[in-house]
Design an enzyme around this catalytic site. Structure first.
Site, PDB file in Angstrom:
ATOM      1  N   ARG A  34       0.894  -1.010   0.035  1.00 21.30           N
ATOM      2  CA  ARG A  34      -0.023   0.006  -0.114  1.00 21.30           C
ATOM      3  C   ARG A  34       1.031   1.248   0.160  1.00 21.30           C
ATOM      4  O   ARG A  34       2.080   1.254   0.426  1.00 21.30           O
ATOM      5  CB  ARG A  34      -0.879  -0.072   1.226  1.00 21.30           C
TER       6      ARG A  34
ATOM      7  N   LYS B 246      -1.944  -2.090   7.522  1.00 24.18           N
ATOM      8  CA  LYS B 246      -3.596  -1.750   7.855  1.00 24.18           C
ATOM      9  C   LYS B 246      -3.970  -2.864   8.725  1.00 24.18           C
ATOM     10  O   LYS B 246      -3.483  -4.150   8.776  1.00 24.18           O
ATOM     11  CB  LYS B 246      -4.139  -2.159   6.303  1.00 24.18           C
TER      12      LYS B 246
ATOM     13  N   HIS C 132      -2.478   2.943  -5.978  1.00 25.38           N
ATOM     14  CA  HIS C 132      -3.100   1.438  -5.505  1.00 25.38           C
ATOM     15  C   HIS C 132      -3.377   0.711  -6.820  1.00 25.38           C
ATOM     16  O   HIS C 132      -3.273  -0.640  -6.423  1.00 25.38           O
ATOM     17  CB  HIS C 132      -4.321   1.722  -4.976  1.00 25.38           C
TER      18      HIS C 132
ATOM     19  N   ARG D 186      -0.601  -2.045  -6.856  1.00 29.07           N
ATOM     20  CA  ARG D 186      -0.808  -3.130  -6.054  1.00 29.07           C
ATOM     21  C   ARG D 186      -1.968  -4.120  -6.518  1.00 29.07           C
ATOM     22  O   ARG D 186      -1.688  -5.320  -6.335  1.00 29.07           O
ATOM     23  CB  ARG D 186      -1.456  -2.757  -4.501  1.00 29.07           C
TER      24      ARG D 186
ATOM     25  N   HIS E 178      -3.805  -9.573   3.542  1.00 30.48           N
ATOM     26  CA  HIS E 178      -5.396  -9.545   3.705  1.00 30.48           C
ATOM     27  C   HIS E 178      -5.900 -10.345   5.010  1.00 30.48           C
ATOM     28  O   HIS E 178      -5.238 -11.415   4.937  1.00 30.48           O
ATOM     29  CB  HIS E 178      -6.086 -10.056   2.490  1.00 30.48           C
TER      30      HIS E 178
ATOM     31  N   TYR F  62      -9.477 -10.526  -7.168  1.00 39.10           N
ATOM     32  CA  TYR F  62      -8.614 -10.580  -8.399  1.00 39.10           C
ATOM     33  C   TYR F  62      -8.838 -11.683  -9.415  1.00 39.10           C
ATOM     34  O   TYR F  62      -8.223 -11.743 -10.416  1.00 39.10           O
ATOM     35  CB  TYR F  62      -7.202 -10.576  -7.681  1.00 39.10           C
TER      36      TYR F  62
END
Length: 483
Positions: free
Chosen positions: A299, A324, A430, A433, A456, A465
């Site tokens: 990120r 995150k 982003h 990414r 994640h 994705y």
């Protein structure tokens, strides 16, 4: 932006001429007055009411205005209050001073670096007499005094009352966010939604907020403002946090709310050729930032917050700290960028030597590490891999520290590179990414591996994705006996 009425402008300029404000700063005072009047008009506050300034001050904080500029704004608006409240004492009918003596305003110009600002805003006793609140007053007293004053001294305020002070609420919100170590971005987002709720309820007393206010506000966002489903959900989470951790009340069931329709989201992905075109048009250090975003799936803030100690060239591993959700993870370091990273490390060493020679206070450290380790801020291992171009003044301590590269600089550089490459896609940092994950999936990497590399929490987030690349599996049903 609203213009100052001519009569008010004339009287305000007359007071500026007789005040202690330096002539070269009077234009800034007029600008702050215009900002204040425009704010009150936009959010339906009474500009003549001194209770409106705290809301304006909160807005300036939300816009990340410095304390010195907010003091200057307060001084400018205080002069406006002097004009509208005491015209007979300040001016004669002809518009000239009532006496031959110059009039000195109550806030002397004592702030070094920004002349014309009060040095002790907002704790001065004179201000507490003129403005019906005090920043240093305990929050429970502010709440009690607000309810009593607005209810005329009655025991309980009218549920329909408006115009209550929310100062204590934002203070408690900030404390509740920090004690849970939430991101500053979370604080900024939650404070923005609560401010919108305050405007929607016309500053209703927070103690009188109910679930009907929440339902009406969420429905208003979906029907009138037509916000996206993600924005409405973020507003819901902000109000849930407000009731649970700030007001310390039970958050009931939210039923009958018009919900914004959530649309299936498929991220924008660049091809490998398009990625190379964008990276080739970036100048240093933005090209290296872009390569790490794409090569490691970082990120933007994870990349900009990298420190020297996060790189392990021997093991070819990059460590991401406080990603995150305050999670750490490691990702493989692309071998092709190692020479560029070593060169960037030499640049950081040179900047660090110059900073030490200039007597700077060190870099910014997370949480309270600066208090625990007194010299860590000046150690090379704690320096940013992508330092900012200039030092940052810390107003409270009056020292200079160095921050990392600002995210908007990278965003503008990548946007400009995409336009120069004439790529017909709405690409951002982003997007690199997203491209990292999609290209790994296209190369038949396991979805669980990609999930760990991206950081994640749930594999369902990574599954998005699968819609960005063509499936290479066989769809037609066939018996294994026929293989």
């Amino acid at each position: 932006m609203l213009n100052i009425p001519p009569d008010l402008a004339r009287r305000y300029d007359a007071l500026l001429d007789r005040s202690s404000v330096a002539p070269n700063h009077r234009a800034y005072f007029r600008k702050w007055l215009r900002f204040y009047l425009d704010f009150c008009h936009k959010y339906t506050f009474d500009p003549a009411d001194r209770n409106s300034f705290p809301q304006f001050n909160n807005k300036l904080q939300e816009k990340r205005q410095s304390e010195l500029l907010r003091r200057q704004a307060h001084h400018a608006v205080s002069l406006y209050y002097e004009v509208i409240e005491e015209p007979s004492r300040r001016l004669n009918p002809a518009g000239s001073p009532a006496s031959g003596q110059p009039v000195r305003t109550r806030e002397p110009a004592e702030i070094r670096g920004v002349p014309g600002q009060p040095s002790n805003f907002p704790k001065r006793a004179a201000l507490s007499e003129r403005i019906p609140y005090s920043f240093g007053e305990p929050k429970d007293r502010v709440r009690a005094r607000t309810r009593i004053s607005e209810s005329g001294g009655a025991g309980c305020a009218d549920p329909k009352q408006t115009g209550a002070s929310w100062i204590w609420l934002y203070d408690k919100l900030e404390s509740a966010i920090k004690v849970r170590h939430y991101s500053p971005k979370t604080l900024e987002a939650y404070r923005s939604w609560i401010r919108k709720l305050q405007a929607f309820t016309k500053s209703k007393d927070p103690d009188l907020l109910c679930m009907d206010d929440v339902k009406d506000f969420l429905s208003f966002l979906a029907v009138e403002r037509k916000v996206s489903a993600s924005s409405q959900n973020q507003a819901f989470n902000a109000l849930l946090f407000l009731f649970t951790h700030v007001l310390e009340r039970e958050f009931g069931k939210v039923e009958g709310v018009v919900r914004a329709k959530r649309k299936p989201y498929i991220p924008v992905v660049l091809s490998r050729e398009e990625v190379d075109q964008v990276l080739s048009r970036l100048s240093a250090p933005y090209d290296l930032v872009g390569k790490l975003l794409y090569g490691c799936g970082l990120r933007l803030f994870e990349c900009l917050k990298l420190r020297v100690q996060d790189l392990n060239f021997d093991m070819k591993v990059l460590t991401v700290h406080d990603g995150k959700g305050k999670k750490d993870r490691t990702v493989p370091l692309p071998e092709v960028v190692i020479p560029e990273l070593r060169l960037q490390l030499e640049n950081v060493k040179q900047v660090h030597r110059e900073d030490l020679a200039s007597g700077y206070a060190g870099t910014f450290l997370p949480d309270s590490l600066a208090k625990k380790y007194k010299n860590a801020a000046k150690e090379f291992s704690w320096q940013w891999m992508f330092p900012a171009k200039t030092l940052t003044l810390v107003p409270d301590a009056q020292v200079y520290r160095r921050y990392h590269l600002h995210e908007t600089h990278v965003q503008k550089a990548i946007k400009r590179a995409v336009q120069q490459a004439q790529i017909p896609k709405r690409a951002s940092p982003h997007t690199l990414r997203h491209s990292f994950a999609s290209h790994l999936l296209q190369a038949n990497y396991d979805i669980r591996t990609i999930q760990e590399l991206l950081g994640h929490s749930d594999v369902k987030t990574t599954m998005i994705y699968t819609h960005t690349v063509q499936s290479i599996t066989l769809k037609k049903a066939k018996s294994p006996l026929d293989f």
